[in-house]
Design a protein around this motif. Sequence first.
Motif, PDB file in Angstrom:
ATOM      1  N   LEU A   1      -0.278   7.752   1.839  1.00 17.50           N
ATOM      2  CA  LEU A   1      -0.886   8.987   1.350  1.00 17.50           C
ATOM      3  C   LEU A   1      -0.964  10.000   2.490  1.00 17.50           C
ATOM      4  O   LEU A   1      -1.156   9.626   3.656  1.00 17.50           O
ATOM      5  CB  LEU A   1      -2.299   8.721   0.811  1.00 17.50           C
ATOM      6  CG  LEU A   1      -2.433   7.733  -0.361  1.00 17.50           C
ATOM      7  CD1 LEU A   1      -3.899   7.593  -0.727  1.00 17.50           C
ATOM      8  CD2 LEU A   1      -1.624   8.188  -1.554  1.00 17.50           C
TER       9      LEU A   1
ATOM     10  N   PRO B   1      -2.704  12.932   4.871  1.00 22.69           N
ATOM     11  CA  PRO B   1      -4.088  13.010   5.381  1.00 22.69           C
ATOM     12  C   PRO B   1      -5.033  13.769   4.462  1.00 22.69           C
ATOM     13  O   PRO B   1      -6.220  13.451   4.391  1.00 22.69           O
ATOM     14  CB  PRO B   1      -3.913  13.736   6.721  1.00 22.69           C
ATOM     15  CG  PRO B   1      -2.494  13.503   7.114  1.00 22.69           C
ATOM     16  CD  PRO B   1      -1.717  13.436   5.838  1.00 22.69           C
TER      17      PRO B   1
ATOM     18  N   GLU C   1       0.839  -1.191   0.000  1.00 18.53           N
ATOM     19  CA  GLU C   1       0.000   0.000   0.000  1.00 18.53           C
ATOM     20  C   GLU C   1       0.879   1.247   0.000  1.00 18.53           C
ATOM     21  O   GLU C   1       1.877   1.318   0.721  1.00 18.53           O
ATOM     22  CB  GLU C   1      -0.915   0.011   1.228  1.00 18.53           C
ATOM     23  CG  GLU C   1      -2.009  -1.044   1.172  1.00 18.53           C
ATOM     24  CD  GLU C   1      -3.024  -0.843   2.279  1.00 18.53           C
ATOM     25  OE1 GLU C   1      -2.955   0.199   2.967  1.00 18.53           O
ATOM     26  OE2 GLU C   1      -3.886  -1.725   2.445  1.00 18.53           O
TER      27      GLU C   1
ATOM     28  N   THR D   1      -6.354  11.144   1.988  1.00 18.85           N
ATOM     29  CA  THR D   1      -7.232  10.142   2.577  1.00 18.85           C
ATOM     30  C   THR D   1      -8.570  10.762   2.980  1.00 18.85           C
ATOM     31  O   THR D   1      -9.609  10.091   2.946  1.00 18.85           O
ATOM     32  CB  THR D   1      -6.558   9.501   3.798  1.00 18.85           C
ATOM     33  OG1 THR D   1      -6.188  10.515   4.725  1.00 18.85           O
ATOM     34  CG2 THR D   1      -5.320   8.721   3.389  1.00 18.85           C
TER      35      THR D   1
ATOM     36  N   SER E   1      -7.128   6.014  -1.046  1.00 22.81           N
ATOM     37  CA  SER E   1      -6.488   5.063  -0.138  1.00 22.81           C
ATOM     38  C   SER E   1      -5.202   4.543  -0.759  1.00 22.81           C
ATOM     39  O   SER E   1      -5.003   4.605  -1.987  1.00 22.81           O
ATOM     40  CB  SER E   1      -7.429   3.890   0.169  1.00 22.81           C
ATOM     41  OG  SER E   1      -7.628   3.093  -0.989  1.00 22.81           O
ATOM     42  N   GLY E   2      -4.350   3.993   0.117  1.00 21.09           N
ATOM     43  CA  GLY E   2      -3.102   3.408  -0.362  1.00 21.09           C
ATOM     44  C   GLY E   2      -3.330   2.196  -1.235  1.00 21.09           C
ATOM     45  O   GLY E   2      -2.550   1.920  -2.155  1.00 21.09           O
TER      46      GLY E   2
END
Length: 450
Positions: free
Chosen positions: A88, A90, A85, A93, A98-99
């Motif tokens: 990333l 904040p 993953e 997200t 998402s990762g």
Amino acid sequence: MSDEPLIKVTYGPVRLVTAEEEAQRKPVPMWHRILYVLTVPVRRIGDILIFLRTLVVNLTVISVVVALVALTGIELRRNPVIIEEIGLPPQLTARGLSGTVAAHRLWDAITDIQTISGTFKDQASLTTIGRQIDVVDPDTGLSLQGLTQMLRTLLGLPQTRIAGEVVCETARCDWAGLRLRLRIFAPEGMEVRNVGLVGGHSPGDYFHRAAMETMKVIDPYTLAVFHKNKDTSDRSAASRLARDLIARGHPQRAWAANLLGILSADSGDRDAAIQWYQKSIAFSDADGLDDFALPWSNWGNVLGDLEHEYDAIGKFRQAIEIDPLYAPAWAGMGHALAILERYEEAVESLERATAIDPQFALAWYRWGKALSDLERPAEATEKFRRATEIDPDYALAWYHSGSALEKIGRHPEARASFRRAMEIDPEIASANRKRMPSEGFGGNFGGVFR
């Protein structure tokens, strides 16, 4: 004589008995005996069921352990590249990214490069950390991934893993101000690849750039072939990557030398092409590559283009001896035999090529051409039809299909085939020679021999 009286006691044989034996000596009521006899089968069935349950449980545990060991061995041999993953900030997200999504975008971009390259070389198998199959035995606690990682550590078999993070270069953390930094853990060591600022690139373009940076580490030869096929007007990137592999003594150097031979042949420098194929053969022998028939077959293509058909057949035979299932060598030999008017042998060779690779349009076309030269137009039409089904834009196959259909009196179909050939290549009808320009050994078909 003593005043105390003498008492003499004598015992006979003594036998000790248990309480059960003592109870059995007592009379047993008849109904007890009947009940005992009736319950014997029930007790035996119970004992059998307990035994079977124990056996099933033990066999299940043993089967799970054996299956885990077998799957671990398969996993060790498969050795996929793991994309972890991607971290990333904040701000991203919070927008729902998402990762996992970023890892899959990178996976998709790498897969596109592999597909466009179309190389015969084995491609790197990819998966993300979240898509790895794991099996855990609840009784023993054994885990497939746990066993695999432990064995990799013990056996010194590192696995290629890709990790990374996206960082914000601006306070707002807008799309243009993002930068992806990748860490690629390969057997040779860890490399850091900075993909650069996103800037005005779309997500697809940016992840394509990231994929190319990744491929430079995990599979540079496939990236070189991708540049050859993608940048048809400028193949300098493919040449640079291939030459770099040879200079570094990379394990893919035999493939790289073969690619440089193809590039030289495509540019018309056939002498240089032959030299590169010879180097490729030397590298493959030194590196212990098994079944590496490509440079021999491509050498035969160049000799065929130079109209040295007998020498070309020798190279094709060598390629087939190394790898009997290498369809391009069978197709090349069939073409050379047909030019020498050894049509029956050509048909046998081309039939073998199509049996090995039923989707090989060039082999179907050449088989049809040989049958036409044998004055068997009805059979030839079927081969041309197969070629055009596989490649609907195959102008030569449509053109010669028209000729064969005309010979057997199917004139409307013949006119339709000629018309289709002219739509694809308006100049095709003017090539009224034994060997049309695009019917050479390498020619427009060189791409299938990489």
